[in-house]
Design a protein around this motif. Structure first.
Motif, PDB file in Angstrom:
ATOM      1  N   ASP A  70       0.997  -1.146   0.001  1.00  0.00           N
ATOM      2  CA  ASP A  70      -0.050  -0.057  -0.070  1.00  0.00           C
ATOM      3  C   ASP A  70       0.866   1.437  -0.149  1.00  0.00           C
ATOM      4  OD1 ASP A  70      -2.503  -1.269  -0.181  1.00  0.00           O
ATOM      5  OD2 ASP A  70      -2.282  -1.781   1.710  1.00  0.00           O
ATOM      6  N   TRP A  71       0.933   2.096   1.048  1.00  0.00           N
ATOM      7  CA  TRP A  71       1.707   3.450   1.391  1.00  0.00           C
ATOM      8  C   TRP A  71       2.994   3.315   1.697  1.00  0.00           C
ATOM      9  CZ3 TRP A  71      -1.377   4.649  -2.462  1.00  0.00           C
ATOM     10  CH2 TRP A  71      -2.688   4.452  -2.450  1.00  0.00           C
ATOM     11  N   ASN A  72       3.283   2.038   2.357  1.00  0.00           N
ATOM     12  CA  ASN A  72       4.584   1.541   2.957  1.00  0.00           C
ATOM     13  C   ASN A  72       5.622   1.643   2.000  1.00  0.00           C
ATOM     14  OD1 ASN A  72       6.490   1.049   5.054  1.00  0.00           O
ATOM     15  ND2 ASN A  72       5.922  -1.157   5.173  1.00  0.00           N
ATOM     16  N   TYR A  73       5.764   2.643   1.295  1.00  0.00           N
ATOM     17  CA  TYR A  73       6.984   2.686   0.268  1.00  0.00           C
ATOM     18  C   TYR A  73       7.342   3.975  -0.134  1.00  0.00           C
ATOM     19  CZ  TYR A  73       9.909   1.643  -3.793  1.00  0.00           C
ATOM     20  OH  TYR A  73      11.045   1.700  -4.674  1.00  0.00           O
ATOM     21  N   TYR A  75       7.619   6.088  -2.537  1.00  0.00           N
ATOM     22  CA  TYR A  75       7.184   6.277  -3.859  1.00  0.00           C
ATOM     23  C   TYR A  75       8.089   7.574  -4.592  1.00  0.00           C
ATOM     24  CZ  TYR A  75       3.440   2.787  -3.499  1.00  0.00           C
ATOM     25  OH  TYR A  75       3.039   1.689  -3.075  1.00  0.00           O
ATOM     26  N   GLU A  76       8.351   7.402  -5.686  1.00  0.00           N
ATOM     27  CA  GLU A  76       9.133   8.539  -6.263  1.00  0.00           C
ATOM     28  C   GLU A  76       8.208   9.357  -7.272  1.00  0.00           C
ATOM     29  OE1 GLU A  76      11.779   9.960  -5.927  1.00  0.00           O
ATOM     30  OE2 GLU A  76      12.663   8.571  -4.334  1.00  0.00           O
ATOM     31  N   SER A  77       7.150   8.573  -7.914  1.00  0.00           N
ATOM     32  CA  SER A  77       6.293   9.107  -8.670  1.00  0.00           C
ATOM     33  C   SER A  77       5.356   9.848  -8.003  1.00  0.00           C
ATOM     34  CB  SER A  77       5.536   7.915  -9.598  1.00  0.00           C
ATOM     35  OG  SER A  77       4.921   6.986  -8.639  1.00  0.00           O
ATOM     36  N   HIS A  78       4.920   9.630  -6.886  1.00  0.00           N
ATOM     37  CA  HIS A  78       4.093  10.224  -5.985  1.00  0.00           C
ATOM     38  C   HIS A  78       4.350  10.324  -4.504  1.00  0.00           C
ATOM     39  CE1 HIS A  78       1.054  11.066  -9.031  1.00  0.00           C
ATOM     40  NE2 HIS A  78       1.302   9.889  -9.601  1.00  0.00           N
ATOM     41  N   PRO A  79       5.342  10.933  -4.137  1.00  0.00           N
ATOM     42  CA  PRO A  79       5.868  11.042  -2.849  1.00  0.00           C
ATOM     43  C   PRO A  79       4.868  11.500  -1.688  1.00  0.00           C
ATOM     44  CG  PRO A  79       6.926  12.867  -4.196  1.00  0.00           C
ATOM     45  CD  PRO A  79       6.221  12.019  -4.772  1.00  0.00           C
ATOM     46  N   LEU A 171       2.027   4.325  -9.537  1.00  0.00           N
ATOM     47  CA  LEU A 171       2.655   3.357  -8.225  1.00  0.00           C
ATOM     48  C   LEU A 171       2.599   2.049  -8.462  1.00  0.00           C
ATOM     49  CD1 LEU A 171       0.062   4.972  -5.757  1.00  0.00           C
ATOM     50  CD2 LEU A 171       2.375   5.767  -6.443  1.00  0.00           C
ATOM     51  N   VAL A 172       1.796   1.540  -9.365  1.00  0.00           N
ATOM     52  CA  VAL A 172       1.938  -0.029  -9.632  1.00  0.00           C
ATOM     53  C   VAL A 172       3.231  -0.412 -10.388  1.00  0.00           C
ATOM     54  CG1 VAL A 172       1.022  -1.949 -10.888  1.00  0.00           C
ATOM     55  CG2 VAL A 172      -0.320  -0.444  -9.349  1.00  0.00           C
TER      56      VAL A 172
END
Length: 368
Positions: A70-73, A75-79, A171-172
């Protein structure tokens, strides 16, 4: 005469030898998929989680790990969608490497469509992009504890918003690239809010077509890079006909989507209170399916035995779709691991999860 006798002996013995060879089955023949679905660890739990993979999952020949990221990463695309202190790319690479070393395929999960909130908490996607909310009129903040006034607890994004997939597919793609995998789990269970009467784009549309459209869109996106979609199976089961109701099955007609989604989709068929036999339904429809137990060791063993029996007693055309078992863990990874390694500290939250996984590890080792 000696040659004739030798020929007769070979003629009698050889079929027996060949038959014995064909009867010898490996664990991969018995249960091709032996999986675990669990939340991704927090940063401080990485060492123990890696130890668990190497000391427990690998020796028992688990070969699939579904990680609810889920959101436990980071992400560079959508920080803006990151949880506080998320897993880094280096953390994910470490998990991917240890799994690859032991022949375990990783399927990262982000809940898509449904489960965009839990009780009074709205998760990152709808918090940062409230325009994606299928039901902005449903106020999660003023309902505690759940369920809310509708008797439900999880929001959905609405699938016909023109900008939602630009966000979630970024994200995927990022997560699958980090894990170096071609499997992705989109959740999609317990979708109660879909085609809501107050939704300007979705109201009046067939709920089965809306659900199928989202499943198809995700699978098609993954297929562009050779990927495959996994989802939970509950929304594809008729809750009235089966008696399973609105939680383990659908009471809002999404179940009809089963006839219009791609056959490439892998179905994770969860049942936690009884060994319901809906995996047969999915196999009859031509889908690969795994049964997914949770918190009862005895029930998990029964579900495993059912899956083995279905594989053995079905025609190969259908039998190949019965893929195996995926244990589910719904306590946080940290509490599960503490319960697993130190039973003296068992908590109610993780007790049954740890006991069931231990039991399945024992069962798999018996097959080796």
């Amino acid at each position: 005469m000696k040659r004739l006798l030798a020929f007769l002996i070979c003629w009698c013995v050889l079929p027996t030898v060949l038959f014995a060879q064909t009867e010898e089955k490996t664990v991969d023949d018995i249960l091709p998929v032996r999986g675990l679905a669990i939340a991704a660890p927090m940063v401080g739990e990485m060492d123990l989680f890696v130890r668990f993979i190497e000391e427990e999952l690998a020796p028992a020949r688990f070969n699939l790990l579904i990680l609810r990221v889920d959101w436990n990463y980071a992400y560079e695309s959508h920080p803006e969608l990151r949880d506080p202190d998320p897993l880094t790319r280096a953390d994910v690479k470490r998990l991917a490497e240890v799994c690859r070393k032991h022949g375990i395929q990783v399927a990262p999960q982000i809940n898509l469509l449904g489960h965009q909130s839990w009780a009074e908490t709205t998760y990152a996607l709808l918090r940062e992009y409230p325009q994606f909310d299928e039901t902005p009129h449903v106020d999660t903040k003023n309902y505690a504890p759940w369920p809310n006034a509708d008797g439900l607890y999880c929001k959905s994004y609405y699938p016909l918003h023109p900008e939602v997939h630009g966000v979630v597919f970024a994200l995927v793609d990022e997560l699958m690239d980090a894990f170096e995998t071609n499997l992705f789990h989109a959740g999609m269970d317990e979708v109660f809010y879909i085609g809501d009467e107050k939704c300007p784009r979705c109201y009046g549309r067939d709920k089965a077509e809306l659900f199928a459209g989202e499943v198809t869109k995700i699978q098609n996106h993954l297929a562009l890079k050779g990927g495959r979609l996994m989802i939970w199976g509950d929304r594809l089961i008729d809750g009235k006909t089966t008696g399973l109701g609105e939680w383990e099955a659908s009471m809002n007609n999404t179940y009809r989507a089963i006839d219009i989604i791609p056959k490439e989709v892998f179905i994770c068929d969860w049942h936690y209170e009884r060994a319901d036999l809906t995996s047969v339904y999915f196999a009859l429809k031509g889908f690969d399916v795994a049964t997914c137990p949770w918190r009862s060791p005895e029930l998990a063993v029964q579900q495993m035995e059912d899956m083995i029996r279905f594989r053995n007693q079905s025609h190969p055309v259908m039998g190949k779709h019965f893929r195996g078992i995926i244990n589910t863990v719904w306590s946080p990874a940290g509490s599960f691991l503490r319960n697993y390694y130190d039973p003296a500290t068992y908590t109610t939250e993780g007790l049954s999860d740890a006991k069931t996984v231990k039991r399945m590890i024992e069962e798999y080792k018996r097959m080796l």
